[in-house]
Design a protein around this motif. Structure first.
Motif, PDB file in Angstrom:
ATOM      1  N   LEU A 356       0.843  -1.205   0.000  1.00 31.66           N
ATOM      2  CA  LEU A 356       0.000   0.000   0.000  1.00 31.66           C
ATOM      3  C   LEU A 356       0.874   1.250   0.000  1.00 31.66           C
ATOM      4  N   ALA A 357       1.944   1.241   0.803  1.00 36.78           N
ATOM      5  CA  ALA A 357       2.827   2.406   0.890  1.00 36.78           C
ATOM      6  C   ALA A 357       3.518   2.686  -0.436  1.00 36.78           C
ATOM      7  N   GLU A 358       3.788   1.640  -1.204  1.00 35.04           N
ATOM      8  CA  GLU A 358       4.423   1.839  -2.511  1.00 35.04           C
ATOM      9  C   GLU A 358       3.512   2.589  -3.470  1.00 35.04           C
ATOM     10  N   ARG A 359       2.198   2.484  -3.266  1.00 27.25           N
ATOM     11  CA  ARG A 359       1.242   3.135  -4.165  1.00 27.25           C
ATOM     12  C   ARG A 359       0.809   4.512  -3.677  1.00 27.25           C
ATOM     13  N   HIS A 360       1.079   4.828  -2.409  1.00 30.53           N
ATOM     14  CA  HIS A 360       0.566   6.075  -1.831  1.00 30.53           C
ATOM     15  C   HIS A 360       1.702   6.842  -1.166  1.00 30.53           C
ATOM     16  N   PRO A 361       2.224   7.883  -1.819  1.00 37.39           N
ATOM     17  CA  PRO A 361       3.332   8.660  -1.250  1.00 37.39           C
ATOM     18  C   PRO A 361       2.990   9.321   0.077  1.00 37.39           C
ATOM     19  N   VAL A 362       1.697   9.430   0.418  1.00 32.91           N
ATOM     20  CA  VAL A 362       1.308  10.025   1.693  1.00 32.91           C
ATOM     21  C   VAL A 362       1.745   9.155   2.868  1.00 32.91           C
ATOM     22  N   ILE A 363       2.015   7.880   2.614  1.00 28.92           N
ATOM     23  CA  ILE A 363       2.499   6.986   3.672  1.00 28.92           C
ATOM     24  C   ILE A 363       4.017   7.105   3.729  1.00 28.92           C
ATOM     25  N   GLY A 364       4.506   7.797   4.748  1.00 28.36           N
ATOM     26  CA  GLY A 364       5.941   7.978   4.886  1.00 28.36           C
ATOM     27  C   GLY A 364       6.636   6.736   5.397  1.00 28.36           C
ATOM     28  N   GLU A 365       5.995   6.051   6.340  1.00 25.28           N
ATOM     29  CA  GLU A 365       6.584   4.817   6.879  1.00 25.28           C
ATOM     30  C   GLU A 365       5.478   3.881   7.332  1.00 25.28           C
ATOM     31  N   LEU A 375       0.578   3.652  10.068  1.00 26.28           N
ATOM     32  CA  LEU A 375       0.937   4.336   8.832  1.00 26.28           C
ATOM     33  C   LEU A 375       1.251   5.780   9.199  1.00 26.28           C
ATOM     34  N   ASP A 376       2.513   6.164   9.056  1.00 21.79           N
ATOM     35  CA  ASP A 376       2.951   7.528   9.370  1.00 21.79           C
ATOM     36  C   ASP A 376       2.708   8.373   8.117  1.00 21.79           C
ATOM     37  N   LEU A 377       1.712   9.265   8.175  1.00 18.00           N
ATOM     38  CA  LEU A 377       1.293  10.026   7.000  1.00 18.00           C
ATOM     39  C   LEU A 377       2.051  11.354   6.927  1.00 18.00           C
ATOM     40  N   VAL A 378       2.500  11.689   5.718  1.00 18.43           N
ATOM     41  CA  VAL A 378       3.363  12.856   5.533  1.00 18.43           C
ATOM     42  C   VAL A 378       2.844  13.729   4.394  1.00 18.43           C
ATOM     43  N   GLU A 379       3.153  15.010   4.499  1.00 15.46           N
ATOM     44  CA  GLU A 379       2.888  15.942   3.397  1.00 15.46           C
ATOM     45  C   GLU A 379       3.873  15.734   2.265  1.00 15.46           C
ATOM     46  N   ASP A 380       5.118  15.446   2.652  1.00 12.41           N
ATOM     47  CA  ASP A 380       6.205  15.341   1.689  1.00 12.41           C
ATOM     48  C   ASP A 380       7.110  14.184   2.121  1.00 12.41           C
ATOM     49  N   PRO A 381       7.236  13.140   1.308  1.00  9.50           N
ATOM     50  CA  PRO A 381       8.076  12.009   1.706  1.00  9.50           C
ATOM     51  C   PRO A 381       9.537  12.393   1.929  1.00  9.50           C
ATOM     52  N   ALA A 382      10.003  13.426   1.250  1.00 12.57           N
ATOM     53  CA  ALA A 382      11.403  13.816   1.378  1.00 12.57           C
ATOM     54  C   ALA A 382      11.675  14.499   2.718  1.00 12.57           C
ATOM     55  N   PRO A 386       4.840  15.976   8.855  1.00 12.38           N
ATOM     56  CA  PRO A 386       3.596  15.254   9.154  1.00 12.38           C
ATOM     57  C   PRO A 386       2.400  15.831   8.410  1.00 12.38           C
ATOM     58  N   LEU A 387       1.504  14.967   7.991  1.00  8.35           N
ATOM     59  CA  LEU A 387       0.257  15.415   7.374  1.00  8.35           C
ATOM     60  C   LEU A 387      -0.529  16.236   8.390  1.00  8.35           C
ATOM     61  N   PRO A 388      -1.081  17.390   8.013  1.00  9.02           N
ATOM     62  CA  PRO A 388      -1.830  18.211   8.967  1.00  9.02           C
ATOM     63  C   PRO A 388      -3.017  17.474   9.559  1.00  9.02           C
ATOM     64  N   PRO A 406     -11.402   3.318  11.939  1.00  6.30           N
ATOM     65  CA  PRO A 406      -9.958   3.387  12.142  1.00  6.30           C
ATOM     66  C   PRO A 406      -9.599   3.942  13.516  1.00  6.30           C
ATOM     67  N   PHE A 407      -8.356   3.739  13.902  1.00  3.96           N
ATOM     68  CA  PHE A 407      -7.769   4.416  15.054  1.00  3.96           C
ATOM     69  C   PHE A 407      -6.820   5.462  14.486  1.00  3.96           C
ATOM     70  N   VAL A 408      -7.162   6.726  14.662  1.00  6.95           N
ATOM     71  CA  VAL A 408      -6.368   7.813  14.092  1.00  6.95           C
ATOM     72  C   VAL A 408      -5.806   8.654  15.225  1.00  6.95           C
ATOM     73  N   GLN A 409      -4.511   8.918  15.169  1.00  4.12           N
ATOM     74  CA  GLN A 409      -3.832   9.706  16.204  1.00  4.12           C
ATOM     75  C   GLN A 409      -2.827  10.623  15.521  1.00  4.12           C
ATOM     76  N   ASP A 410      -2.978  11.934  15.748  1.00 10.12           N
ATOM     77  CA  ASP A 410      -2.064  12.918  15.149  1.00 10.12           C
ATOM     78  C   ASP A 410      -2.024  12.717  13.627  1.00 10.12           C
ATOM     79  N   ASN A 411      -0.852  12.448  13.063  1.00 11.59           N
ATOM     80  CA  ASN A 411      -0.749  12.288  11.611  1.00 11.59           C
ATOM     81  C   ASN A 411      -0.701  10.815  11.212  1.00 11.59           C
ATOM     82  N   ARG A 412      -1.237   9.938  12.070  1.00 13.16           N
ATOM     83  CA  ARG A 412      -1.078   8.505  11.823  1.00 13.16           C
ATOM     84  C   ARG A 412      -2.423   7.787  11.785  1.00 13.16           C
TER      85      ARG A 412
END
Length: 438
Positions: A356-365, A375-382, A386-388, A406-412
Protein backbone atom coordinates in the motif's frame (compact mmCIF):
# COMPACT_ATOMS: atom_id res chain seq x y z
CA UNK A 1 -44.80 9.90 31.06
CA UNK A 2 -42.67 7.46 33.02
CA UNK A 3 -38.89 7.55 33.05
CA UNK A 4 -38.77 4.34 30.99
CA UNK A 5 -41.09 5.84 28.36
CA UNK A 6 -39.00 9.00 28.21
CA UNK A 7 -35.79 7.04 27.80
CA UNK A 8 -37.34 4.74 25.21
CA UNK A 9 -38.42 7.69 23.09
CA UNK A 10 -35.07 9.49 23.24
CA UNK A 11 -32.45 8.76 20.60
CA UNK A 12 -29.01 7.56 21.60
CA UNK A 13 -27.42 10.88 20.62
CA UNK A 14 -30.06 12.76 22.63
CA UNK A 15 -29.25 10.62 25.64
CA UNK A 16 -25.54 11.15 24.99
CA UNK A 17 -25.99 14.87 25.78
CA UNK A 18 -25.82 13.82 29.44
CA UNK A 19 -22.41 12.16 29.01
CA UNK A 20 -19.21 14.12 29.66
CA UNK A 21 -16.69 12.66 27.20
CA UNK A 22 -12.99 12.14 27.82
CA UNK A 23 -10.27 14.11 25.99
CA UNK A 24 -12.86 16.26 24.22
CA UNK A 25 -14.24 19.75 23.91
CA UNK A 26 -17.85 18.96 24.68
CA UNK A 27 -19.72 21.50 22.56
CA UNK A 28 -19.13 20.18 19.04
CA UNK A 29 -19.25 16.44 19.71
CA UNK A 30 -21.29 14.13 17.54
CA UNK A 31 -19.94 10.67 18.36
CA UNK A 32 -20.43 7.63 16.19
CA UNK A 33 -23.17 5.42 17.65
CA UNK A 34 -22.10 1.81 18.17
CA UNK A 35 -25.04 -0.47 18.89
CA UNK A 36 -23.44 -3.91 18.69
CA UNK A 37 -20.47 -5.95 17.59
CA UNK A 38 -19.26 -9.42 16.75
CA UNK A 39 -15.74 -10.58 16.01
CA UNK A 40 -13.94 -7.89 14.02
CA UNK A 41 -17.11 -5.93 13.13
CA UNK A 42 -19.37 -3.39 14.82
CA UNK A 43 -22.62 -1.83 13.67
CA UNK A 44 -24.79 1.20 14.34
CA UNK A 45 -28.51 1.31 15.14
CA UNK A 46 -29.41 1.27 11.45
CA UNK A 47 -27.41 -1.92 10.96
CA UNK A 48 -24.54 -0.32 9.03
CA UNK A 49 -21.53 -2.56 9.61
CA UNK A 50 -17.93 -1.41 10.01
CA UNK A 51 -14.72 -3.39 10.11
CA UNK A 52 -13.26 -2.48 13.51
CA UNK A 53 -9.62 -1.84 12.71
CA UNK A 54 -9.30 0.26 15.86
CA UNK A 55 -10.15 -2.58 18.27
CA UNK A 56 -11.92 0.32 20.03
CA UNK A 57 -8.94 1.64 22.01
CA UNK A 58 -6.62 -1.14 20.83
CA UNK A 59 -8.07 -3.48 23.44
CA UNK A 60 -10.64 -5.86 21.92
CA UNK A 61 -7.92 -8.38 21.09
CA UNK A 62 -10.27 -11.36 21.19
CA UNK A 63 -12.90 -9.48 19.16
CA UNK A 64 -16.40 -8.39 20.10
CA UNK A 65 -18.83 -10.66 22.02
CA UNK A 66 -16.65 -13.75 22.03
CA UNK A 67 -19.14 -16.41 23.19
CA UNK A 68 -16.80 -18.10 25.70
CA UNK A 69 -15.98 -14.83 27.44
CA UNK A 70 -19.60 -13.66 27.47
CA UNK A 71 -20.69 -17.02 28.94
CA UNK A 72 -18.04 -16.85 31.66
CA UNK A 73 -19.21 -13.40 32.75
CA UNK A 74 -22.82 -14.54 32.81
CA UNK A 75 -21.96 -17.65 34.81
CA UNK A 76 -19.93 -15.69 37.37
CA UNK A 77 -22.68 -13.04 37.70
CA UNK A 78 -25.10 -15.78 38.74
CA UNK A 79 -22.68 -17.19 41.34
CA UNK A 80 -20.98 -14.17 42.96
CA UNK A 81 -21.09 -10.84 41.11
CA UNK A 82 -18.80 -8.99 43.53
CA UNK A 83 -16.54 -9.64 46.50
CA UNK A 84 -14.23 -7.47 48.60
CA UNK A 85 -10.55 -7.77 47.66
CA UNK A 86 -9.55 -8.78 51.20
CA UNK A 87 -11.25 -12.15 50.72
CA UNK A 88 -9.90 -15.09 48.76
CA UNK A 89 -11.91 -16.00 45.69
CA UNK A 90 -11.30 -18.94 43.39
CA UNK A 91 -11.92 -17.04 40.16
CA UNK A 92 -9.39 -14.38 41.16
CA UNK A 93 -6.82 -17.04 41.94
CA UNK A 94 -7.43 -18.74 38.61
CA UNK A 95 -7.01 -15.43 36.76
CA UNK A 96 -3.69 -14.77 38.51
CA UNK A 97 -2.55 -18.31 37.73
CA UNK A 98 -3.40 -17.91 34.04
CA UNK A 99 -1.57 -14.58 33.79
CA UNK A 100 1.56 -15.84 35.54
CA UNK A 101 1.62 -18.88 33.27
CA UNK A 102 1.93 -16.72 30.15
CA UNK A 103 4.25 -14.14 31.80
CA UNK A 104 6.77 -16.85 32.66
CA UNK A 105 9.70 -16.73 35.07
CA UNK A 106 10.41 -15.15 37.48
CA UNK A 107 6.99 -13.63 38.20
CA UNK A 108 4.98 -14.94 41.12
CA UNK A 109 2.22 -12.47 42.08
CA UNK A 110 -0.43 -10.30 40.42
CA UNK A 111 -1.87 -7.15 41.94
CA UNK A 112 -5.19 -6.51 40.22
CA UNK A 113 -6.40 -3.03 39.32
CA UNK A 114 -9.33 -1.58 37.36
CA UNK A 115 -7.31 -0.67 34.27
CA UNK A 116 -3.96 0.31 32.84
CA UNK A 117 -3.61 3.72 34.47
CA UNK A 118 -3.92 2.42 38.02
CA UNK A 119 -1.71 -0.52 37.07
CA UNK A 120 1.06 1.94 36.25
CA UNK A 121 0.18 3.99 39.32
CA UNK A 122 0.71 0.99 41.59
CA UNK A 123 3.82 -0.19 39.77
CA UNK A 124 5.34 3.22 40.46
CA UNK A 125 4.24 2.95 44.11
CA UNK A 126 5.85 -0.48 44.43
CA UNK A 127 9.13 0.76 42.97
CA UNK A 128 9.26 3.82 45.18
CA UNK A 129 8.52 1.85 48.34
CA UNK A 130 10.94 -0.97 47.51
CA UNK A 131 13.86 1.31 46.61
CA UNK A 132 13.23 4.18 49.00
CA UNK A 133 13.75 6.51 46.04
CA UNK A 134 11.41 9.02 44.46
CA UNK A 135 12.09 9.78 40.80
CA UNK A 136 10.50 8.01 37.85
CA UNK A 137 11.94 8.26 34.34
CA UNK A 138 9.70 7.82 31.29
CA UNK A 139 9.73 8.79 27.62
CA UNK A 140 8.26 11.86 25.96
CA UNK A 141 6.67 9.64 23.31
CA UNK A 142 4.50 7.66 25.70
CA UNK A 143 1.09 7.27 27.25
CA UNK A 144 0.70 5.59 30.64
CA UNK A 145 -2.81 6.57 31.79
CA UNK A 146 -4.86 9.38 33.30
CA UNK A 147 -4.37 9.02 37.04
CA UNK A 148 -2.07 11.15 39.19
CA UNK A 149 1.39 9.66 38.61
CA UNK A 150 0.49 7.85 35.39
CA UNK A 151 -0.50 11.00 33.53
CA UNK A 152 2.65 12.81 34.64
CA UNK A 153 4.71 9.82 33.54
CA UNK A 154 2.98 10.22 30.16
CA UNK A 155 5.03 12.20 27.70
CA UNK A 156 2.46 13.66 25.31
CA UNK A 157 0.43 16.88 25.55
CA UNK A 158 -2.04 15.42 28.03
CA UNK A 159 0.60 15.57 30.74
CA UNK A 160 0.96 19.34 30.68
CA UNK A 161 -2.40 20.42 32.20
CA UNK A 162 -2.17 17.60 34.76
CA UNK A 163 1.30 17.95 36.26
CA UNK A 164 0.49 17.56 39.95
CA UNK A 165 2.61 14.51 40.77
CA UNK A 166 6.20 14.91 41.87
CA UNK A 167 9.46 13.29 40.88
CA UNK A 168 8.98 12.69 37.15
CA UNK A 169 11.73 13.12 34.55
CA UNK A 170 11.34 12.54 30.80
CA UNK A 171 13.72 11.49 28.07
CA UNK A 172 13.65 10.95 24.30
CA UNK A 173 13.40 7.29 23.39
CA UNK A 174 14.51 5.90 20.03
CA UNK A 175 12.45 6.57 16.93
CA UNK A 176 14.53 5.95 13.79
CA UNK A 177 12.03 7.53 11.39
CA UNK A 178 11.85 10.79 13.37
CA UNK A 179 15.15 10.66 15.22
CA UNK A 180 16.09 13.23 17.86
CA UNK A 181 19.70 12.02 17.56
CA UNK A 182 20.51 12.47 13.83
CA UNK A 183 21.04 8.73 13.57
CA UNK A 184 21.76 6.98 10.28
CA UNK A 185 20.75 3.44 11.31
CA UNK A 186 18.39 1.83 13.82
CA UNK A 187 21.39 0.44 15.72
CA UNK A 188 22.92 3.90 15.96
CA UNK A 189 19.56 5.29 17.11
CA UNK A 190 19.45 2.82 20.01
CA UNK A 191 23.07 3.52 20.95
CA UNK A 192 22.60 7.29 20.97
CA UNK A 193 19.26 7.17 22.79
CA UNK A 194 20.79 4.96 25.48
CA UNK A 195 23.74 7.30 25.89
CA UNK A 196 21.40 10.30 26.22
CA UNK A 197 19.38 8.42 28.84
CA UNK A 198 22.55 7.57 30.77
CA UNK A 199 23.53 11.24 30.83
CA UNK A 200 20.09 12.18 32.20
CA UNK A 201 20.43 9.55 34.93
CA UNK A 202 23.90 10.81 35.82
CA UNK A 203 22.62 14.39 35.96
CA UNK A 204 19.55 13.49 38.05
CA UNK A 205 21.54 11.28 40.43
CA UNK A 206 21.19 7.50 40.03
CA UNK A 207 20.55 7.09 43.75
CA UNK A 208 17.39 9.21 43.48
CA UNK A 209 15.73 7.17 40.71
CA UNK A 210 13.21 4.49 41.69
CA UNK A 211 11.96 3.32 38.31
CA UNK A 212 12.31 3.45 34.57
CA UNK A 213 8.83 3.11 33.06
CA UNK A 214 8.60 2.37 29.33
CA UNK A 215 6.06 0.98 26.93
CA UNK A 216 7.75 -2.05 25.40
CA UNK A 217 6.32 -0.86 22.07
CA UNK A 218 5.04 2.72 22.43
CA UNK A 219 1.47 2.49 21.16
CA UNK A 220 -0.52 5.72 21.14
CA UNK A 221 2.74 7.54 20.36
CA UNK A 222 2.96 5.74 17.01
CA UNK A 223 3.60 1.98 17.32
CA UNK A 224 7.31 2.69 17.59
CA UNK A 225 9.03 -0.68 17.32
CA UNK A 226 12.23 -0.41 19.39
CA UNK A 227 15.48 -0.75 17.42
CA UNK A 228 18.00 -3.52 18.14
CA UNK A 229 19.79 -3.08 21.44
CA UNK A 230 17.28 -0.76 23.10
CA UNK A 231 15.61 -3.17 25.51
CA UNK A 232 18.88 -4.87 26.44
CA UNK A 233 20.43 -1.46 27.01
CA UNK A 234 17.61 -0.46 29.37
CA UNK A 235 18.12 -3.67 31.34
CA UNK A 236 21.86 -2.99 31.66
CA UNK A 237 21.30 0.61 32.81
CA UNK A 238 18.77 -0.43 35.45
CA UNK A 239 21.00 -3.24 36.71
CA UNK A 240 23.95 -0.87 37.01
CA UNK A 241 22.13 1.57 39.26
CA UNK A 242 19.52 -0.53 41.03
CA UNK A 243 16.58 1.03 39.18
CA UNK A 244 13.32 -0.92 38.84
CA UNK A 245 12.58 -1.59 35.15
CA UNK A 246 8.82 -1.47 34.46
CA UNK A 247 7.48 -2.56 31.08
CA UNK A 248 4.07 -1.06 30.35
CA UNK A 249 2.40 -3.79 28.28
CA UNK A 250 -1.11 -2.35 28.63
CA UNK A 251 -1.52 -1.93 24.87
CA UNK A 252 1.19 -4.25 23.57
CA UNK A 253 0.33 -7.29 25.68
CA UNK A 254 -1.91 -10.34 25.26
CA UNK A 255 -1.52 -11.07 21.57
CA UNK A 256 -1.20 -7.62 20.07
CA UNK A 257 2.37 -8.17 18.81
CA UNK A 258 1.78 -11.85 18.06
CA UNK A 259 3.11 -12.81 21.49
CA UNK A 260 1.59 -13.02 24.95
CA UNK A 261 3.78 -10.04 25.87
CA UNK A 262 5.76 -7.85 23.52
CA UNK A 263 9.01 -8.33 25.47
CA UNK A 264 8.76 -12.06 24.62
CA UNK A 265 9.04 -11.31 20.89
CA UNK A 266 12.43 -12.60 19.70
CA UNK A 267 12.75 -9.88 17.07
CA UNK A 268 12.19 -7.09 19.60
CA UNK A 269 14.16 -8.79 22.34
CA UNK A 270 16.72 -11.25 20.93
CA UNK A 271 18.64 -11.16 24.21
CA UNK A 272 15.59 -12.38 26.13
CA UNK A 273 15.82 -9.71 28.80
CA UNK A 274 13.03 -9.62 31.37
CA UNK A 275 11.70 -6.52 33.16
CA UNK A 276 11.38 -6.29 36.93
CA UNK A 277 7.65 -5.45 36.72
CA UNK A 278 4.99 -5.76 34.01
CA UNK A 279 1.79 -3.73 33.86
CA UNK A 280 -1.19 -4.91 31.82
CA UNK A 281 -4.88 -4.27 31.04
CA UNK A 282 -6.76 -3.99 27.71
CA UNK A 283 -6.12 -7.29 25.91
CA UNK A 284 -6.11 -9.42 29.07
CA UNK A 285 -9.91 -9.66 28.67
CA UNK A 286 -10.51 -7.33 25.71
CA UNK A 287 -12.08 -4.77 28.03
CA UNK A 288 -15.28 -6.78 28.48
CA UNK A 289 -15.13 -5.83 32.18
CA UNK A 290 -12.62 -3.20 33.40
CA UNK A 291 -9.43 -4.92 34.59
CA UNK A 292 -5.69 -4.41 34.76
CA UNK A 293 -2.82 -5.27 36.99
CA UNK A 294 0.81 -5.43 38.00
CA UNK A 295 2.86 -8.62 37.57
CA UNK A 296 5.42 -8.85 40.34
CA UNK A 297 8.54 -11.03 40.89
CA UNK A 298 9.25 -12.79 44.21
CA UNK A 299 11.96 -10.40 45.38
CA UNK A 300 9.72 -7.36 45.05
CA UNK A 301 6.70 -9.12 46.54
CA UNK A 302 8.83 -10.17 49.52
CA UNK A 303 9.41 -6.50 50.37
CA UNK A 304 5.84 -6.54 51.68
CA UNK A 305 5.90 -9.82 53.59
CA UNK A 306 6.24 -7.99 56.92
CA UNK A 307 5.12 -4.48 56.04
CA UNK A 308 1.82 -3.31 54.66
CA UNK A 309 1.53 -2.40 51.01
CA UNK A 310 -0.29 0.95 51.21
CA UNK A 311 -2.46 0.55 48.15
CA UNK A 312 -5.75 -1.02 47.18
CA UNK A 313 -8.98 -0.67 45.23
CA UNK A 314 -12.53 -1.66 46.09
CA UNK A 315 -12.85 -3.58 42.83
CA UNK A 316 -9.36 -5.13 42.77
CA UNK A 317 -9.84 -8.61 41.34
CA UNK A 318 -13.55 -8.11 40.67
CA UNK A 319 -15.11 -11.55 40.03
CA UNK A 320 -16.74 -10.60 36.71
CA UNK A 321 -13.44 -9.24 35.43
CA UNK A 322 -11.56 -12.28 36.70
CA UNK A 323 -13.96 -14.69 35.01
CA UNK A 324 -13.51 -12.80 31.74
CA UNK A 325 -9.71 -13.02 32.09
CA UNK A 326 -9.76 -16.78 32.65
CA UNK A 327 -12.09 -17.30 29.69
CA UNK A 328 -10.07 -14.96 27.44
CA UNK A 329 -6.71 -16.62 28.09
CA UNK A 330 -8.22 -20.09 27.76
CA UNK A 331 -9.93 -19.19 24.49
CA UNK A 332 -6.76 -17.59 23.12
CA UNK A 333 -4.86 -20.78 23.85
CA UNK A 334 -7.52 -23.17 22.57
CA UNK A 335 -8.17 -21.24 19.36
CA UNK A 336 -4.59 -20.24 18.53
CA UNK A 337 -5.47 -16.54 18.64
CA UNK A 338 -1.99 -15.30 19.55
CA UNK A 339 -0.54 -17.42 16.77
CA UNK A 340 -3.12 -16.02 14.36
CA UNK A 341 -2.03 -12.46 15.21
CA UNK A 342 1.59 -13.42 14.57
CA UNK A 343 0.79 -15.07 11.22
CA UNK A 344 -1.49 -12.25 10.08
CA UNK A 345 1.20 -9.68 10.82
CA UNK A 346 4.04 -11.53 9.15
CA UNK A 347 2.27 -13.04 6.16
CA UNK A 348 -0.78 -10.91 5.41
CA UNK A 349 -1.13 -7.50 7.04
CA UNK A 350 2.50 -6.37 7.09
CA UNK A 351 3.19 -7.21 3.43
CA UNK A 352 -0.14 -5.65 2.35
CA UNK A 353 0.59 -2.41 4.18
CA UNK A 354 4.06 -2.18 2.64
CA UNK A 355 2.56 -2.68 -0.81
CA UNK A 356 0.00 0.00 0.00
CA UNK A 357 2.83 2.41 0.89
CA UNK A 358 4.42 1.84 -2.51
CA UNK A 359 1.24 3.13 -4.16
CA UNK A 360 0.57 6.08 -1.83
CA UNK A 361 3.33 8.66 -1.25
CA UNK A 362 1.31 10.02 1.69
CA UNK A 363 2.50 6.99 3.67
CA UNK A 364 5.94 7.98 4.89
CA UNK A 365 6.58 4.82 6.88
CA UNK A 366 4.89 1.53 7.71
CA UNK A 367 5.93 0.04 11.04
CA UNK A 368 4.66 -2.66 13.34
CA UNK A 369 4.25 -6.37 13.93
CA UNK A 370 1.44 -8.78 14.75
CA UNK A 371 -1.78 -6.78 14.61
CA UNK A 372 -0.05 -3.62 15.84
CA UNK A 373 0.81 -1.29 12.93
CA UNK A 374 0.95 2.40 12.10
CA UNK A 375 0.94 4.34 8.83
CA UNK A 376 2.95 7.53 9.37
CA UNK A 377 1.29 10.03 7.00
CA UNK A 378 3.36 12.86 5.53
CA UNK A 379 2.89 15.94 3.40
CA UNK A 380 6.21 15.34 1.69
CA UNK A 381 8.08 12.01 1.71
CA UNK A 382 11.40 13.82 1.38
CA UNK A 383 11.02 16.16 4.35
CA UNK A 384 8.77 13.75 6.32
CA UNK A 385 6.65 16.71 7.36
CA UNK A 386 3.60 15.25 9.15
CA UNK A 387 0.26 15.42 7.37
CA UNK A 388 -1.83 18.21 8.97
CA UNK A 389 -4.44 17.17 11.51
CA UNK A 390 -7.30 18.48 9.35
CA UNK A 391 -6.25 16.20 6.49
CA UNK A 392 -5.95 13.20 8.79
CA UNK A 393 -9.43 13.93 10.19
CA UNK A 394 -10.82 14.08 6.65
CA UNK A 395 -9.29 10.69 5.86
CA UNK A 396 -10.78 9.26 9.04
CA UNK A 397 -14.26 10.39 8.03
CA UNK A 398 -13.81 8.88 4.56
CA UNK A 399 -12.67 5.56 6.02
CA UNK A 400 -15.76 5.38 8.22
CA UNK A 401 -17.98 6.23 5.26
CA UNK A 402 -16.31 3.42 3.30
CA UNK A 403 -17.03 0.86 6.02
CA UNK A 404 -13.94 0.83 8.25
CA UNK A 405 -13.55 2.13 11.81
CA UNK A 406 -9.96 3.39 12.14
CA UNK A 407 -7.77 4.42 15.05
CA UNK A 408 -6.37 7.81 14.09
CA UNK A 409 -3.83 9.71 16.20
CA UNK A 410 -2.06 12.92 15.15
CA UNK A 411 -0.75 12.29 11.61
CA UNK A 412 -1.08 8.50 11.82
CA UNK A 413 -3.53 5.77 11.02
CA UNK A 414 -2.98 2.91 13.45
CA UNK A 415 -3.91 -0.40 11.86
CA UNK A 416 -4.89 -2.44 14.90
CA UNK A 417 -7.59 -5.05 14.21
CA UNK A 418 -8.51 -7.74 16.75
CA UNK A 419 -6.16 -10.70 17.01
CA UNK A 420 -8.92 -12.90 15.54
CA UNK A 421 -8.99 -10.97 12.25
CA UNK A 422 -9.11 -13.12 9.12
CA UNK A 423 -7.20 -12.92 5.85
CA UNK A 424 -10.42 -11.93 4.07
CA UNK A 425 -11.10 -9.09 6.53
CA UNK A 426 -7.56 -7.80 6.09
CA UNK A 427 -8.06 -7.82 2.30
CA UNK A 428 -11.30 -5.84 2.68
CA UNK A 429 -9.59 -3.30 4.92
CA UNK A 430 -6.62 -2.88 2.60
CA UNK A 431 -9.01 -2.24 -0.30
CA UNK A 432 -10.70 0.52 1.74
CA UNK A 433 -7.37 2.14 2.72
CA UNK A 434 -6.32 1.94 -0.93
CA UNK A 435 -9.49 3.65 -2.13
CA UNK A 436 -9.36 6.44 0.46
CA UNK A 437 -5.67 7.36 0.71
CA UNK A 438 -4.45 9.94 -1.81
Amino acid sequence: MTLQQDVAEATTLELDRHVFHSWSAQGALKPLVIAGGSGAEVWDEEGTRLLDFSSQLVNTNIGHTHPKVVAAIQEQAAILPTVAPAHANRTRGLAAERILAVAGEPFSKVFFTNGGADANENAIRLARLATGRDKVLSAYRSYHGNTGAAIVATGDWRRVPNEYSRGHVHFWGPFPYRSEFWSATPEQEAERALRALERIIEAEGPGSIAALLVETVPGTAGVIVPPPGWLAGLRAICDRWGIVLIFDEVMAGFGRTGDWFAFQNPTLNPDGIVPDVITFAKGVNSGYVPAGGVIIPPALAAEFDTRVFPGGLTYSGHPLAMASIVATIDAMREEGIVENARRIGADVLGPALRTLAERHPVIGEVRGLGVFWALDLVEDPATRAPLPAAETARLKAQLVAAGLLPFVQDNRIHVVPPCIVTDEQVARAIAIYDAVLP
